[in-house]
Design a protein around this motif. Structure first.
Motif, PDB file in Angstrom:
ATOM      1  N   PRO A  50       0.809  -1.217   0.000  1.00 50.43           N
ATOM      2  CA  PRO A  50       0.000   0.000   0.000  1.00 50.43           C
ATOM      3  C   PRO A  50       0.848   1.276   0.000  1.00 50.43           C
ATOM      4  O   PRO A  50       0.389   2.331  -0.422  1.00 50.43           O
ATOM      5  CB  PRO A  50      -0.842  -0.106   1.279  1.00 50.43           C
ATOM      6  CG  PRO A  50      -0.336  -1.269   2.036  1.00 50.43           C
ATOM      7  CD  PRO A  50       0.565  -2.066   1.148  1.00 50.43           C
ATOM      8  N   ASP A  51       2.099   1.174   0.445  1.00 48.89           N
ATOM      9  CA  ASP A  51       2.984   2.335   0.476  1.00 48.89           C
ATOM     10  C   ASP A  51       3.714   2.541  -0.851  1.00 48.89           C
ATOM     11  O   ASP A  51       4.517   3.453  -1.000  1.00 48.89           O
ATOM     12  CB  ASP A  51       4.003   2.197   1.606  1.00 48.89           C
ATOM     13  CG  ASP A  51       4.812   0.917   1.510  1.00 48.89           C
ATOM     14  OD1 ASP A  51       4.643   0.146   0.544  1.00 48.89           O
ATOM     15  OD2 ASP A  51       5.639   0.672   2.406  1.00 48.89           O
ATOM     16  N   GLY A  52       3.432   1.655  -1.837  1.00 48.87           N
ATOM     17  CA  GLY A  52       4.061   1.761  -3.143  1.00 48.87           C
ATOM     18  C   GLY A  52       5.380   1.028  -3.257  1.00 48.87           C
ATOM     19  O   GLY A  52       5.962   0.941  -4.338  1.00 48.87           O
ATOM     20  N   MET A  53       5.891   0.479  -2.152  1.00 46.67           N
ATOM     21  CA  MET A  53       7.145  -0.270  -2.207  1.00 46.67           C
ATOM     22  C   MET A  53       6.917  -1.619  -2.872  1.00 46.67           C
ATOM     23  O   MET A  53       5.883  -2.255  -2.689  1.00 46.67           O
ATOM     24  CB  MET A  53       7.727  -0.449  -0.805  1.00 46.67           C
ATOM     25  CG  MET A  53       8.199   0.862  -0.202  1.00 46.67           C
ATOM     26  SD  MET A  53       8.867   0.676   1.466  1.00 46.67           S
ATOM     27  CE  MET A  53      10.319  -0.304   1.153  1.00 46.67           C
ATOM     28  N   VAL A  54       7.913  -2.045  -3.660  1.00 49.55           N
ATOM     29  CA  VAL A  54       7.825  -3.320  -4.366  1.00 49.55           C
ATOM     30  C   VAL A  54       8.321  -4.425  -3.439  1.00 49.55           C
ATOM     31  O   VAL A  54       9.470  -4.417  -2.987  1.00 49.55           O
ATOM     32  CB  VAL A  54       8.656  -3.296  -5.669  1.00 49.55           C
ATOM     33  CG1 VAL A  54       8.632  -4.656  -6.348  1.00 49.55           C
ATOM     34  CG2 VAL A  54       8.141  -2.208  -6.610  1.00 49.55           C
ATOM     35  N   GLY A  55       7.432  -5.365  -3.158  1.00 48.24           N
ATOM     36  CA  GLY A  55       7.792  -6.524  -2.347  1.00 48.24           C
ATOM     37  C   GLY A  55       8.395  -7.633  -3.192  1.00 48.24           C
ATOM     38  O   GLY A  55       9.232  -8.402  -2.722  1.00 48.24           O
ATOM     39  N   HIS A  56       7.981  -7.679  -4.470  1.00 40.11           N
ATOM     40  CA  HIS A  56       8.499  -8.696  -5.384  1.00 40.11           C
ATOM     41  C   HIS A  56       8.155  -8.306  -6.819  1.00 40.11           C
ATOM     42  O   HIS A  56       7.041  -7.900  -7.117  1.00 40.11           O
ATOM     43  CB  HIS A  56       7.892 -10.067  -5.084  1.00 40.11           C
ATOM     44  CG  HIS A  56       8.373 -11.151  -6.004  1.00 40.11           C
ATOM     45  ND1 HIS A  56       9.534 -11.849  -5.769  1.00 40.11           N
ATOM     46  CD2 HIS A  56       7.869 -11.632  -7.160  1.00 40.11           C
ATOM     47  CE1 HIS A  56       9.717 -12.725  -6.755  1.00 40.11           C
ATOM     48  NE2 HIS A  56       8.711 -12.612  -7.608  1.00 40.11           N
TER      49      HIS A  56
END
Length: 157
Positions: free
Chosen positions: A45-51
């Motif tokens: 949700p924060d826009g960070m890429v988890g994968h």
């Protein structure tokens, strides 16, 4: 139906890079190396890429942002990289120019090596080191040892 222990598009060992910001890294790898993003990008949700996954040639590389408190850090946070990736290509001069034009920094120049490759090293804007090479000569073990001895003799000054 049985599920494969290794996803069909991956190998037993698949590199995974921590790059911050990951979305910029994906764009860079597309411009520099002709990477293709594959599969869905998993973004929090924060826009960070988890994968995320990219394919360069026949190889898949996983990517993610650095997560606060996570077990891995980006080369930028570490102040260097603990590993390097190597791309073999049939036109190393073109790929080298493409990567430098996209923002990669030369670490070791592109030149003929004693082991039969024309290769060099670059650092991407995210701190990862990439070797780019083209195999241009098959070198026998005996000839490799001779050339290596000459290389280290010349290098010792």
């Amino acid at each position: 139906m049985a599920v494969s222990a290794i996803p069909d598009h991956l190998q037993s060992v698949t590199p995974s890079l921590v790059c911050t910001p990951c979305t910029d890294a994906i764009d860079f790898y597309k411009r520099a190396f002709g990477a293709e993003e594959i599969g869905p990008r998993m973004t929090g949700p924060d826009g960070m890429v988890g994968h995320a996954e990219i394919r360069i040639g026949g190889s898949v590389i996983m990517l993610a942002d650095e997560w606060p408190g996570g077990p891995t850090q980006s080369p930028t946070s570490l102040g260097g990289s603990t590993a390097a990736l190597f791309i073999y290509t049939d036109d190393v001069d073109m790929l080298w120019k493409r990567a430098v034009d996209a923002g990669a920094e030369e670490v070791f120049p592109l030149e003929m090596q004693f082991y039969g490759d024309r290769s060099g090293r670059l650092r991407d804007p995210f701190g990862h080191t990439w070797g780019l090479g083209e195999h241009v000569e098959d070198v026998s073990d005996d000839e490799m040892r001779r050339r290596m001895a000459d290389f280290y003799e010349d290098d010792s000054g």
